[in-house]
Scaffold this motif. Structure first.
Motif, PDB file in Angstrom:
ATOM      1  N   ARG A 239       0.843  -1.208   0.000  1.00  0.00           N
ATOM      2  CA  ARG A 239       0.000   0.000   0.000  1.00  0.00           C
ATOM      3  C   ARG A 239       0.876   1.256   0.000  1.00  0.00           C
ATOM      4  NH1 ARG A 239      -5.535  -0.536   2.412  1.00  0.00           N
ATOM      5  NH2 ARG A 239      -6.155  -2.630   1.826  1.00  0.00           N
ATOM      6  N   ILE A 242       2.520   1.651  -3.486  1.00  0.00           N
ATOM      7  CA  ILE A 242       1.585   2.179  -4.488  1.00  0.00           C
ATOM      8  C   ILE A 242       1.291   3.652  -4.222  1.00  0.00           C
ATOM      9  CG2 ILE A 242      -0.766   1.956  -5.437  1.00  0.00           C
ATOM     10  CD1 ILE A 242       1.116  -0.384  -6.209  1.00  0.00           C
TER      11      ILE A 242
ATOM     12  N   ALA B  34      -1.698  -1.652  -9.895  1.00  0.00           N
ATOM     13  CA  ALA B  34      -1.454  -0.430  -9.108  1.00  0.00           C
ATOM     14  C   ALA B  34      -2.721   0.419  -9.044  1.00  0.00           C
ATOM     15  CB  ALA B  34      -0.299   0.350  -9.722  1.00  0.00           C
ATOM     16  N   GLU B  36      -5.839  -0.624  -9.361  1.00  0.00           N
ATOM     17  CA  GLU B  36      -6.825  -1.319  -8.513  1.00  0.00           C
ATOM     18  C   GLU B  36      -6.534  -1.068  -7.029  1.00  0.00           C
ATOM     19  OE1 GLU B  36      -7.567  -5.150 -11.448  1.00  0.00           O
ATOM     20  OE2 GLU B  36      -6.949  -5.512  -9.371  1.00  0.00           O
ATOM     21  N   ILE B  37      -5.270  -1.181  -6.667  1.00  0.00           N
ATOM     22  CA  ILE B  37      -4.896  -0.993  -5.256  1.00  0.00           C
ATOM     23  C   ILE B  37      -5.117   0.470  -4.844  1.00  0.00           C
ATOM     24  CG2 ILE B  37      -2.996  -1.144  -3.577  1.00  0.00           C
ATOM     25  CD1 ILE B  37      -1.917  -3.488  -5.361  1.00  0.00           C
ATOM     26  N   SER B  40      -8.739   0.994  -4.201  1.00  0.00           N
ATOM     27  CA  SER B  40      -9.160   0.395  -2.928  1.00  0.00           C
ATOM     28  C   SER B  40      -8.668   1.230  -1.746  1.00  0.00           C
ATOM     29  CB  SER B  40      -8.671  -1.044  -2.817  1.00  0.00           C
ATOM     30  OG  SER B  40      -7.284  -1.062  -2.663  1.00  0.00           O
ATOM     31  N   LEU B  41      -7.519   1.890  -1.927  1.00  0.00           N
ATOM     32  CA  LEU B  41      -6.989   2.760  -0.855  1.00  0.00           C
ATOM     33  C   LEU B  41      -7.870   4.001  -0.683  1.00  0.00           C
ATOM     34  CD1 LEU B  41      -3.114   2.695  -1.412  1.00  0.00           C
ATOM     35  CD2 LEU B  41      -4.357   1.819   0.556  1.00  0.00           C
TER      36      LEU B  41
END
Lengths: 245, 43
Positions: A239, A242, B34, B36-37, B40-41
């Motif tokens: 996380r 990214i 990247a 997608e993540i 979601s973040l």
């Protein structure tokens, strides 16, 4: 040494370590490919028997060698995954299956395109061709098994088992031209003092074979890094990575 | 240039497409992951 291997089994460490190698692997692959292609297609002499069609050797033989080499890498990773249950080895199994299937398909297609002008047919149920086709099905089996099970740890275990069992096909492919009467040419002798190919034709082949090996490592590292991100997407380090990129 | 070159170019063409697109697709998958993540973040 063992401490380094242990460290490499950590997805975070592997991701960073593989990332440092990517530009080098890309550069070396491109340079070797350009040199090998120029040498093989332009500089190497025409074969007195087959004419120009023999130049398919520079793409067919490296593909065929890689189809077997990648399977052995996959089987070793599968063994490690079954015994030590490291996440990285599980990922190596699934990613090698896709790359290996590509090389096997290339070996078969380029072999067919070479077979037509040389043997007069695209395909024959010869021992070498058939065992190579079985290798492609083994790769498809590993891919299908890994994709069909939702829990990736369980999927990797099943795929690893098939990878390890299927390795028995590798010596069959290699010795098929010796054990059975075959239309396919015998295995090449490239390591003795008198290799079965003239050096003017052999050297570009060795350059292309090296290029294919480096390409494999390059593509494998890219795919492993993708799979690490996919599997570890809920962890803090992914996380953070990214968010920073 | 004899007719056998057609088979040579066919082989090299197939290999080129397969190998180049494998790298391109793998690189695109990273961007997709990247994204997608990231989404979601934000959620």
């Amino acid at each position: 040494m063992w401490a380094w291997f242990h460290k490499l089994s950590s997805p975070k460490y592997y991701y960073e370590w593989a990332g440092k190698w990517l530009p080098w692997l890309a550069g070396i692959t491109v340079i070797l490919m350009v040199v090998g292609l120029y040498w093989g297609l332009v500089v190497a002499p025409t074969d007195y028997q087959q004419g120009e069609s023999y130049r398919i050797i520079y793409i067919h033989v490296p593909s065929a060698w890689m189809s077997m080499f990648v399977y052995v890498v996959m089987a070793v990773a599968g063994f490690v995954a079954l015994v030590w249950k490291t996440k990285i080895s599980e990922i190596v199994v699934s990613e090698c299956a896709v790359i290996g299937a590509m090389f096997t398909a290339l070996a078969l297609i380029t072999g067919m395109l070479w077979g037509k002008p040389t043997w007069g047919t695209y395909w024959t149920w010869d021992a070498r061709l058939t065992s190579e086709l079985i290798l492609l099905f083994l790769y498809f089996g590993v891919i299908a098994l890994y994709s069909s099970i939702e829990d990736k740890r369980v999927a990797a275990k099943a795929a690893s088992m098939l990878a390890v069992v299927g390795v028995v096909n590798i010596p069959i492919i290699h010795f098929s031209v010796t054990w059975w009467n075959s239309l396919h040419q015998p295995n090449m002798d490239i390591i003795s003092e008198n290799p079965s190919m003239d050096p003017s034709m052999l050297w570009p082949l060795l350059v292309m074979a090296t290029a294919f090996k480096i390409y494999f490592v390059w593509l494998l590292f890219i795919r492993i890094r993708n799979e690490i991100i996919s599997r570890e997407r809920t962890t803090n380090w992914v996380r953070k990575l990214i968010a920073e990129s | 240039m004899d007719g056998k070159w057609m088979f040579v170019w066919g082989s090299y063409g197939v290999a080129f497409v397969a190998m180049v697109f494998s790298v391109v697709f793998a690189s695109r998958r990273k961007k997709k992951l990247a994204r997608e993540i990231e989404e979601s973040l934000e959620e």
